[in-house]
Scaffold this active site. Structure first.
Site, PDB file in Angstrom:
ATOM      1  N   LYS A 139      20.193   5.492   9.055  1.00 41.15           N
ATOM      2  CA  LYS A 139      18.845   6.026   8.795  1.00 41.15           C
ATOM      3  C   LYS A 139      18.087   6.240  10.106  1.00 41.15           C
ATOM      4  CE  LYS A 139      15.416   3.019   7.672  1.00 41.15           C
ATOM      5  NZ  LYS A 139      14.221   3.099   8.543  1.00 41.15           N
ATOM      6  N   ASN A 140      18.123   5.227  10.969  1.00 39.21           N
ATOM      7  CA  ASN A 140      17.279   5.296  12.161  1.00 39.21           C
ATOM      8  C   ASN A 140      17.823   6.237  13.230  1.00 39.21           C
ATOM      9  OD1 ASN A 140      15.493   3.657  10.902  1.00 39.21           O
ATOM     10  ND2 ASN A 140      16.087   1.790  11.979  1.00 39.21           N
ATOM     11  N   CYS A 159       1.477  -1.024   8.955  1.00 44.28           N
ATOM     12  CA  CYS A 159       2.404  -1.057   7.820  1.00 44.28           C
ATOM     13  C   CYS A 159       2.747  -2.507   7.533  1.00 44.28           C
ATOM     14  CB  CYS A 159       3.642  -0.244   8.114  1.00 44.28           C
ATOM     15  SG  CYS A 159       4.742  -1.066   9.251  1.00 44.28           S
ATOM     16  N   ARG A 196       1.845  -1.953  14.576  1.00 44.90           N
ATOM     17  CA  ARG A 196       2.706  -0.838  15.004  1.00 44.90           C
ATOM     18  C   ARG A 196       1.943   0.322  15.662  1.00 44.90           C
ATOM     19  NH1 ARG A 196       7.356   0.393  10.741  1.00 44.90           N
ATOM     20  NH2 ARG A 196       8.485   1.061  12.601  1.00 44.90           N
ATOM     21  N   ASP A 237      15.772  -5.736  12.311  1.00 40.54           N
ATOM     22  CA  ASP A 237      16.058  -5.217  10.967  1.00 40.54           C
ATOM     23  C   ASP A 237      17.084  -6.071  10.216  1.00 40.54           C
ATOM     24  OD1 ASP A 237      14.271  -3.228  11.537  1.00 40.54           O
ATOM     25  OD2 ASP A 237      15.794  -1.736  12.057  1.00 40.54           O
ATOM     26  N   ARG A 258      14.366   3.461   0.426  1.00 38.40           N
ATOM     27  CA  ARG A 258      14.040   4.168   1.675  1.00 38.40           C
ATOM     28  C   ARG A 258      15.163   4.044   2.685  1.00 38.40           C
ATOM     29  NH1 ARG A 258       8.200   3.185   4.000  1.00 38.40           N
ATOM     30  NH2 ARG A 258       9.186   4.665   5.391  1.00 38.40           N
TER      31      ARG A 258
HETATM   32  N1  EPU Z   1       5.114  -0.826  20.054  1.00 40.59           N
HETATM   33  C1  EPU Z   1       4.006  -0.753  20.864  1.00 40.59           C
HETATM   34  N2  EPU Z   1       3.542   0.485  21.202  1.00 40.59           N
HETATM   35  C2  EPU Z   1       4.156   1.623  20.784  1.00 40.59           C
HETATM   36  C3  EPU Z   1       5.284   1.553  19.976  1.00 40.59           C
HETATM   37  C4  EPU Z   1       5.744   0.297  19.626  1.00 40.59           C
HETATM   38  O1  EPU Z   1       3.445  -1.779  21.264  1.00 40.59           O
HETATM   39  O2  EPU Z   1       3.678   2.716  21.136  1.00 40.59           O
HETATM   40  C5  EPU Z   1       5.634  -2.144  19.667  1.00 40.59           C
HETATM   41  C6  EPU Z   1       5.731  -2.299  18.148  1.00 40.59           C
HETATM   42  O3  EPU Z   1       4.511  -2.701  17.577  1.00 40.59           O
HETATM   43  C7  EPU Z   1       6.833  -3.318  18.033  1.00 40.59           C
HETATM   44  C8  EPU Z   1       7.764  -2.983  19.185  1.00 40.59           C
HETATM   45  O4  EPU Z   1       6.970  -2.244  20.114  1.00 40.59           O
HETATM   46  O5  EPU Z   1       6.293  -4.594  18.243  1.00 40.59           O
HETATM   47  C9  EPU Z   1       8.983  -2.164  18.820  1.00 40.59           C
HETATM   48  O6  EPU Z   1       8.579  -1.021  18.056  1.00 40.59           O
HETATM   49  P1  EPU Z   1       9.365   0.343  18.096  1.00 40.59           P
HETATM   50  O7  EPU Z   1       8.460   1.429  18.519  1.00 40.59           O
HETATM   51  O8  EPU Z   1      10.631   0.170  18.853  1.00 40.59           O
HETATM   52  O9  EPU Z   1       9.690   0.555  16.571  1.00 40.59           O
HETATM   53  P2  EPU Z   1       9.872   1.965  15.881  1.00 40.59           P
HETATM   54  O10 EPU Z   1      10.486   2.888  16.834  1.00 40.59           O
HETATM   55  O11 EPU Z   1       8.608   2.343  15.205  1.00 40.59           O
HETATM   56  C10 EPU Z   1      12.306   1.577  15.016  1.00 40.59           C
HETATM   57  C11 EPU Z   1      12.989   1.539  13.682  1.00 40.59           C
HETATM   58  C12 EPU Z   1      12.580   0.285  12.927  1.00 40.59           C
HETATM   59  C13 EPU Z   1      12.981  -0.930  13.776  1.00 40.59           C
HETATM   60  C14 EPU Z   1      12.339  -0.824  15.174  1.00 40.59           C
HETATM   61  C15 EPU Z   1      12.748  -1.938  16.121  1.00 40.59           C
HETATM   62  C16 EPU Z   1      13.209   3.888  13.196  1.00 40.59           C
HETATM   63  C17 EPU Z   1      12.851   5.044  12.349  1.00 40.59           C
HETATM   64  N3  EPU Z   1      12.623   2.736  12.921  1.00 40.59           N
HETATM   65  O12 EPU Z   1      10.911   1.594  14.739  1.00 40.59           O
HETATM   66  O13 EPU Z   1      13.312   0.264  11.721  1.00 40.59           O
HETATM   67  O14 EPU Z   1      12.578  -2.101  13.159  1.00 40.59           O
HETATM   68  O15 EPU Z   1      12.687   0.438  15.781  1.00 40.59           O
HETATM   69  O16 EPU Z   1      14.118  -1.946  16.287  1.00 40.59           O
HETATM   70  O17 EPU Z   1      14.039   3.998  14.078  1.00 40.59           O
HETATM   71  C18 EPU Z   1      13.835  -0.425   9.536  1.00 40.59           C
HETATM   72  O18 EPU Z   1      14.799   0.344   9.579  1.00 40.59           O
HETATM   73  O19 EPU Z   1      13.691  -1.297   8.637  1.00 40.59           O
HETATM   74  C19 EPU Z   1      12.835  -0.332  10.586  1.00 40.59           C
HETATM   75  C20 EPU Z   1      11.615  -0.827  10.443  1.00 40.59           C
END
Ligand code: EPU
Length: 447
Positions: A30-31, A126, A131, A317, A409
């Site tokens: 998915k990711n 969320c 986030r 995850d 999802r």
């Molecule tokens: N963060 C910041 N600033 C940002 C972005 C993120 O401080 O601008 C923080 C977040 O709050 C969090 C950490 O950095 O504490 C990591 O967040 P990240 O941005 O890496 O998460 P994401 O890219 O939104 C993806 C996956 C998530 C998975 C996370 C961490 C996708 C679509 N989603 O989210 O997947 O948990 O990376 O590995 O790739 C899931 O599949 O259940 C899921 C939530």
């Protein structure tokens, strides 16, 4: 997928007691799939993605791409999604859609690179916590684009000119932030260096896709990405990698039921953090070949401490699925969540099934119990939903898991896969109880 647009809520009824046995095929990630779908916006014409999982999030991303001028054909052949970019004028991803799924923010980078402007609704918080998207925005500004905010939208303008980007945040690099900045940087004449880029295999998959489209990106899968902009990209035809989180969840399902499950079409090389825990927990696993792993676990697992970290550390995850196993393992375990400090919403639900968990801030102490007992519970996010189902597979009696739209999802035909392995899990319709306020207003209308 049968459940898209289906208004009647469903729940899973899981009967405990079966030992999972047999072979199961892991679906595409998915990711990886979601940012790759967004990246199709980078080239006019039809991009073909293979091994895409059939999930509600994929359907939602298709809907968003349709509002952005694409014709999307989903699953005319199994696993195949075709995204044909026919109109390159739309630049607005609206709140109604973005608020449904945070990954939709990934359209910003490709829109900016190709169309010079993107208006994308700012995602809210969320169930995993706040986030923010500050790293995405900082990165996009660092490569020469202007970012403003208007009526809840992030508005990015300008052709990226290259630059130095540092994506390290307080919780490590951002995965979708890396995808966004990378996609913004691939077109144009500048050179972009992204440091503290996410090293996740899903990003390496995206880099492979971009390079197959004619981009020049070096360092995919490492913490430094170097991007030389190009003038034009062409559509891709590429496969999505196997889902390491789904694979891990199914491996844990085998261990918790003391089963014997062989996972086919997975990539064991990207699952070393889980295997390390399995070794500590005395969960036997065998790498049968490059894409096959067998988990044959006749005995109760032992406890182990766990800290979630960015890849190649233990993935957040898999925290709630592994916690499900720790709840039934022998001994005490310390679980520390370093990516999403608030990702423990499932703890009260796990306790309802008999788990013994103490929580303080971003840490839990889990004391393994010998028996769980079935109860009605609710999924708080998709991985928590999976954890509850795994616990239901070993709990005495029936476990009813509500809010399974979360599970849909992110897990492709989860109940079919578990059923084929001998688990007892049924999807049933149910009528949610009406809230007292609804009943009162109905009574008032009748009066
Ligand atoms: N963060 C910041 N600033 C940002 C972005 C993120 O401080 O601008 C923080 C977040 O709050 C969090 C950490 O950095 O504490 C990591 O967040 P990240 O941005 O890496 O998460 P994401 O890219 O939104 C993806 C996956 C998530 C998975 C996370 C961490 C996708 C679509 N989603 O989210 O997947 O948990 O990376 O590995 O790739 C899931 O599949 O259940 C899921 C939530």
């Amino acid at each position: 997928m049968a459940y898209i647009g289906d208004d009647m809520p469903h729940k899973f009824v899981v009967e405990g007691g079966a030992r999972l046995q047999g072979a199961v095929t892991v679906s595409g990630s998915k990711n990886a799939a979601l940012p790759m779908m967004a990246a199709a916006l980078l080239a006019k014409g039809p991009t073909v993605l293979r091994n895409v999982p059939d999930l509600t999030d994929v359907h939602l991303m298709a809907e968003i791409l349709e509002t952005l001028g694409c014709e999307v054909t989903l699953f005319a052949e199994p696993g195949v999604v075709v995204i044909d970019v026919v109109d390159e004028t739309p630049i607005h991803a609206p709140y109604e859609l973005v608020s449904e799924m945070r990954a939709s923010f990934c359209v910003m980078g490709p829109l900016l690179a190709r169309r010079g402007e993107a208006h994308v609704s700012q995602p809210g918080g969320c169930t995993l916590g706040e986030r923010p998207v500050d790293l995405h925005i900082k990165g996009i500004q660092a490569i020469g684009c202007e970012v403003t905010f208007q009526r809840g939208d992030v508005i990015a303008k300008g052709r990226p000119t290259g630059g130095r980007v540092y994506l390290g945040g307080p919780m490590g690099p951002s995965v979708t932030g890396t995808a966004n900045v990378l996609c913004a940087a691939v077109m144009g004449s500048g050179v972009t260096v992204i440091d503290q880029a996410a090293c996740e295999p899903e990003i390496a998959n995206l880099v492979a896709m971009l390079n197959s489209m004619g981009a020049r990106v070096h360092g995919g899968g490492t913490s430094r990405l170097v991007v030389q902009g190009v003038d034009e990209l062409h559509p891709a035809d590429i496969a999505v990698i196997p889902d390491r989180i789904e694979a891990g969840t199914l491996m844990i399902a085998s261990a918790i039921t003391r089963g014997d499950v062989t996972l086919e079409h997975c990539d064991p090389d990207v699952m070393l953090a889980l295997f390390d825990k399995f070794t500590e927990m005395r969960v036997p696993f065998e790498r049968v070949d490059a894409t096959t792993v067998r988990i044959n676990c006749p005995k109760r697992a032992r406890s182990a401490d766990l800290t979630t970290l960015p890849y190649p550390g233990f993935p957040t995850d898999l925290q709630s699925p592994l916690m499900a196993l720790l709840c039934t393992s022998e001994g005490y375990s310390l679980v520390e969540e370093k990516i999403y400090p608030e990702r423990f919403m499932h703890v009260p639900e796990y306790r309802r099934l008999g788990a013994d968990i103490r929580k303080q801030f971003n840490t839990c102490i889990v004391t393994g119990v010998e028996k769980l007992s079935g109860a009605p519970v609710a999924a708080t996010d998709l991985r928590a939903g999976a954890g509850l189902i795994l616990m239901g597979l070993v709990a005495e009696g029936a476990t009813e898991v509500l809010r399974i739209q979360h599970v849909d999802r992110g897990y492709d035909r989860f109940e079919d896969k578990l059923t084929a392995l001998g688990g007892s899990i049924r999807r049933v319709e149910y009528l949610p109880r009406r809230r007292a306020s609804d009943r009162n207003s109905q009574r008032n209308r009748a009066a």
